[in-house]
Design an enzyme around this catalytic site. Structure first.
Site, PDB file in Angstrom:
ATOM      1  N   PHE A 199      -5.641  21.405 -24.310  1.00  0.00           N
ATOM      2  CA  PHE A 199      -6.289  20.114 -24.709  1.00  0.00           C
ATOM      3  C   PHE A 199      -7.749  20.218 -23.975  1.00  0.00           C
ATOM      4  CE2 PHE A 199      -7.712  15.453 -23.967  1.00  0.00           C
ATOM      5  CZ  PHE A 199      -7.900  15.360 -25.147  1.00  0.00           C
ATOM      6  N   ASP A 200      -8.647  19.331 -24.761  1.00  0.00           N
ATOM      7  CA  ASP A 200     -10.146  19.721 -23.997  1.00  0.00           C
ATOM      8  C   ASP A 200     -10.359  19.362 -22.697  1.00  0.00           C
ATOM      9  OD1 ASP A 200     -10.204  16.947 -24.625  1.00  0.00           O
ATOM     10  OD2 ASP A 200     -11.785  16.936 -26.111  1.00  0.00           O
ATOM     11  N   HIS A 212     -19.518  15.790 -28.475  1.00  0.00           N
ATOM     12  CA  HIS A 212     -19.083  14.906 -29.468  1.00  0.00           C
ATOM     13  C   HIS A 212     -19.038  13.503 -29.134  1.00  0.00           C
ATOM     14  CE1 HIS A 212     -15.616  16.330 -27.296  1.00  0.00           C
ATOM     15  NE2 HIS A 212     -14.874  15.194 -27.795  1.00  0.00           N
ATOM     16  N   ASP A 241       2.374  20.713 -20.358  1.00  0.00           N
ATOM     17  CA  ASP A 241       1.582  19.571 -20.373  1.00  0.00           C
ATOM     18  C   ASP A 241       2.250  18.643 -21.376  1.00  0.00           C
ATOM     19  OD1 ASP A 241      -0.136  17.510 -21.397  1.00  0.00           O
ATOM     20  OD2 ASP A 241      -1.827  18.736 -21.771  1.00  0.00           O
ATOM     21  N   ALA A 248       2.296  15.378 -22.207  1.00  0.00           N
ATOM     22  CA  ALA A 248       1.843  14.085 -22.881  1.00  0.00           C
ATOM     23  C   ALA A 248       2.781  13.405 -23.978  1.00  0.00           C
ATOM     24  CB  ALA A 248       0.530  14.145 -23.237  1.00  0.00           C
ATOM     25  N   TYR A 275       0.812  -1.247  -0.199  1.00  0.00           N
ATOM     26  CA  TYR A 275       0.123  -0.045  -0.083  1.00  0.00           C
ATOM     27  C   TYR A 275       0.767   1.251   0.000  1.00  0.00           C
ATOM     28  CZ  TYR A 275      -3.595   3.236   0.785  1.00  0.00           C
ATOM     29  OH  TYR A 275      -4.619   4.249   0.526  1.00  0.00           O
ATOM     30  N   LYS A 328       0.362   8.246 -23.136  1.00  0.00           N
ATOM     31  CA  LYS A 328       1.036   8.540 -24.650  1.00  0.00           C
ATOM     32  C   LYS A 328       2.449   8.156 -24.878  1.00  0.00           C
ATOM     33  CE  LYS A 328      -2.934  11.352 -24.950  1.00  0.00           C
ATOM     34  NZ  LYS A 328      -3.843  11.457 -23.523  1.00  0.00           N
TER      35      LYS A 328
HETATM   36  N1  F0G Z   1      -3.151  16.551 -22.402  1.00  0.00           N
HETATM   37  C1  F0G Z   1      -3.244  16.300 -23.636  1.00  0.00           C
HETATM   38  C2  F0G Z   1      -2.275  17.042 -24.857  1.00  0.00           C
HETATM   39  C3  F0G Z   1      -3.793  14.997 -24.184  1.00  0.00           C
HETATM   40  O1  F0G Z   1      -3.952  14.770 -25.391  1.00  0.00           O
HETATM   41  C4  F0G Z   1      -4.686  14.589 -23.490  1.00  0.00           C
HETATM   42  C5  F0G Z   1      -5.103  13.279 -23.926  1.00  0.00           C
HETATM   43  C6  F0G Z   1      -4.705  14.805 -22.124  1.00  0.00           C
HETATM   44  C7  F0G Z   1      -3.973  16.028 -21.609  1.00  0.00           C
HETATM   45  C8  F0G Z   1      -5.425  14.067 -21.168  1.00  0.00           C
HETATM   46  O2  F0G Z   1      -5.145  12.683 -20.821  1.00  0.00           O
HETATM   47  O3  F0G Z   1      -6.680  11.334 -21.508  1.00  0.00           O
HETATM   48  O4  F0G Z   1      -4.623  10.608 -19.789  1.00  0.00           O
HETATM   49  O5  F0G Z   1      -6.517  12.089 -18.994  1.00  0.00           O
HETATM   50  N2  F0G Z   1      -5.762  13.052 -24.909  1.00  0.00           N
HETATM   51  C9  F0G Z   1      -6.204  11.922 -25.579  1.00  0.00           C
HETATM   52  C10 F0G Z   1      -6.528  12.018 -27.122  1.00  0.00           C
HETATM   53  C11 F0G Z   1      -7.619  11.629 -24.947  1.00  0.00           C
HETATM   54  O6  F0G Z   1      -6.892  11.269 -27.666  1.00  0.00           O
HETATM   55  O7  F0G Z   1      -5.818  12.786 -27.826  1.00  0.00           O
HETATM   56  P1  F0G Z   1      -5.658  11.635 -20.245  1.00  0.00           P
END
Ligand code: F0G
Length: 455
Positions: free
Chosen positions: A122-123, A446, A211, A213, A70, A254
């Site tokens: 990112f969204d 979407h 960010d 990723a 844990y 990613k």
């Molecule tokens: N930031 C970026 C640039 C991303 O592309 C994503 C996710 C996230 C944050 C959020 O990360 O999904 O691990 O919570 N992108 C995916 C895509 C979902 O298809 O581009 P997460």
């Protein structure tokens, strides 16, 4: 070097081969929304490069060594050592995925009414900013607006605009640079731009985060495109990029090539302490953050593998190959091609469809009907303004379709198949019908909407 994957395949999974009649039925039942399709009805799945990569043998064996204690698990120490070696951040927290890191950092850092400035949010990042009563402001560089411009770093932030926002009346709580810029066509950010944006933020006393990723893919493009970095390894560039920031949020689904995982890295000990409390309350104890020991081991191994130059070269070549095949068939995409995805220009291919008939969506649908390929629209359906009846009020600036390439999953022949399907559609694009919304929820449209073909 010829186009060739620098690995061989040890474990395989069959992919569904379906008929057009089957796909027509499946899509109709899905309300024409690819998010509603069962994966069992998809032949080549290019919906996302997130959590969809293939593990290496080393990652799988590391996973078996997971310590599931844990607290204070050996696997956390391995994860922390690897992340520390890469980023240099003294406070490192695992989280279950990227958006959890965003939520924790923003909750600890931002006050309602503040602004977060980014090259492009990112969204989910934007949603996490707005949920706190803050404003998410995108300041992409000017070159980014021209899809055909071959400028090397169209992911850069507009430094003049950033400076005027920082000196203006808005209360800026955070500057966040997305590397690579997923919302902006997967374009990279130059080291010069990162350094300059970081210096501006620091001069105004505003925290500067990445960010990260797709940090390795950004680093690869820096070695290929930015003067002064040709002799660096991608790993060295990545280390320099992390060094420029006060911390990072990262989806490790990613560029750690795992199915689940995320990361929050911080320099400031006080901010780290505030984040840690939220982490423990909502994700898990600081040494696992919602992940298993096996996950942490696989993440650590993936973070070491992802900066290997031969892997990155092959991945970038494969993505460019898809863009070249599309171009040869008369279908243009956002230039120059990045690494994680090809963004097809559906607006140009389907000029007979006005934005109100969702040309990006129409092309994505056609890729599924013609070849069982699933991908995502990035156009007026996703980004436009729609009234309650589902009629488009304000179109998105572009009508794009993102073909996201999962890591180490599809071979060159799969990608050539994708090229053939694109070419088949491009031979007679006027046949592609438009769509209208029949069900459009107010939030996260979407993911949940349903559509129907027109005509
Ligand atoms: N930031 C970026 C640039 C991303 O592309 C994503 C996710 C996230 C944050 C959020 O990360 O999904 O691990 O919570 N992108 C995916 C895509 C979902 O298809 O581009 P997460």
């Amino acid at each position: 070097m010829p186009l060739m994957e620098p690995y061989r395949i040890k474990v395989v999974e069959p992919i569904p081969i379906t008929t057009r009649e089957h796909r027509v039925r499946a899509l109709e039942a899905a309300g024409y929304n690819p998010f509603n399709l069962d994966a069992a009805d998809v032949t080549i799945d290019l919906l996302s490069d997130s959590g969809t990569g293939a593990l290496s043998a080393e990652q799988q064996s590391a996973g078996l060594r997971g310590d599931e204690s844990y607290a204070g698990a050996r696997s956390f120490h391995r994860f922390r050592d690897v992340v520390d070696g890469l980023t240099g951040y003294p406070h490192v927290y695992p989280v279950h995925q990227g958006r959890a890191a965003e939520r924790i950092l923003f909750t600890a850092l931002l006050k309602p009414g503040q602004t977060v400035v980014s090259n492009t949010h990112f969204d989910t990042t934007r949603a996490n900013v707005e949920l706190l009563g803050c404003k998410a402001l995108d300041l992409p560089c000017r070159e980014a607006k021209d899809l055909d411009d071959d400028a090397p770093f169209k992911g850069d932030i507009d430094l003049d605009a950033l400076e005027s926002v920082l000196t203006g009346p808005q209360d800026v709580g955070l500057v966040l640079m997305t590397i690579t810029n997923n919302g902006g066509g997967g374009q990279p950010v130059s080291m010069a731009n990162l350094a300059a944006a970081g210096a501006l933020a620091r001069r105004h006393g505003v925290p500067f985060f990445l960010d990260a990723a797709r940090f390795a893919e950004n680093a690869w493009l820096v070695t290929q495109r930015e003067p002064g970095y040709a002799d660096h390894t991608p790993r060295q560039v990545a280390e320099l990029a992390f060094a420029l920031a006060d911390g990072c949020v990262a989806s490790l689904k990613k560029d750690a090539i795992v199915h689940i995982g995320g990361l929050l890295g911080i320099r400031d000990p006080e901010l780290a302490q505030r984040c840690e409390l939220i982490l423990i309350a909502t994700e898990g104890f600081r040494t696992y953050g919602g992940l298993s020991g096996g996950n942490l081991e696989m993440l650590a191994q993936g973070l070491l593998e992802v900066t290997e130059p031969e892997y990155l070269r092959a991945r970038a070549d494969a993505t460019r190959h898809v863009a070249d095949l599309a171009e040869a068939a008369g279908v243009s995409s956002v230039r120059p091609t990045g690494v994680h995805a090809v963004y097809l220009n559906a607006g140009r291919l389907l000029p007979h469809l006005p934005p109100s008939r969702f040309p990006g969506f129409a092309l994505a649908t056609e890729l599924y009907l013609a070849g069982g390929i699933r991908c995502a629209e990035l156009g007026s359906l996703y980004l436009g303004e729609v009234d309650e009846a589902g009629e488009l009020l304000k179109p998105a600036p572009y009508e794009l379709v993102r073909l996201a390439i999962p890591r180490r999953v599809y071979t060159q022949s799969h990608l050539e198949y994708v090229g053939e399907v694109i070419a088949e559609i491009a031979r007679d694009p006027e046949r592609v019908p438009g769509y209208r919304l029949v069900e459009a929820p107010a939030l996260l449209r979407h993911f949940n909407c349903r559509l129907a073909p027109v005509g």
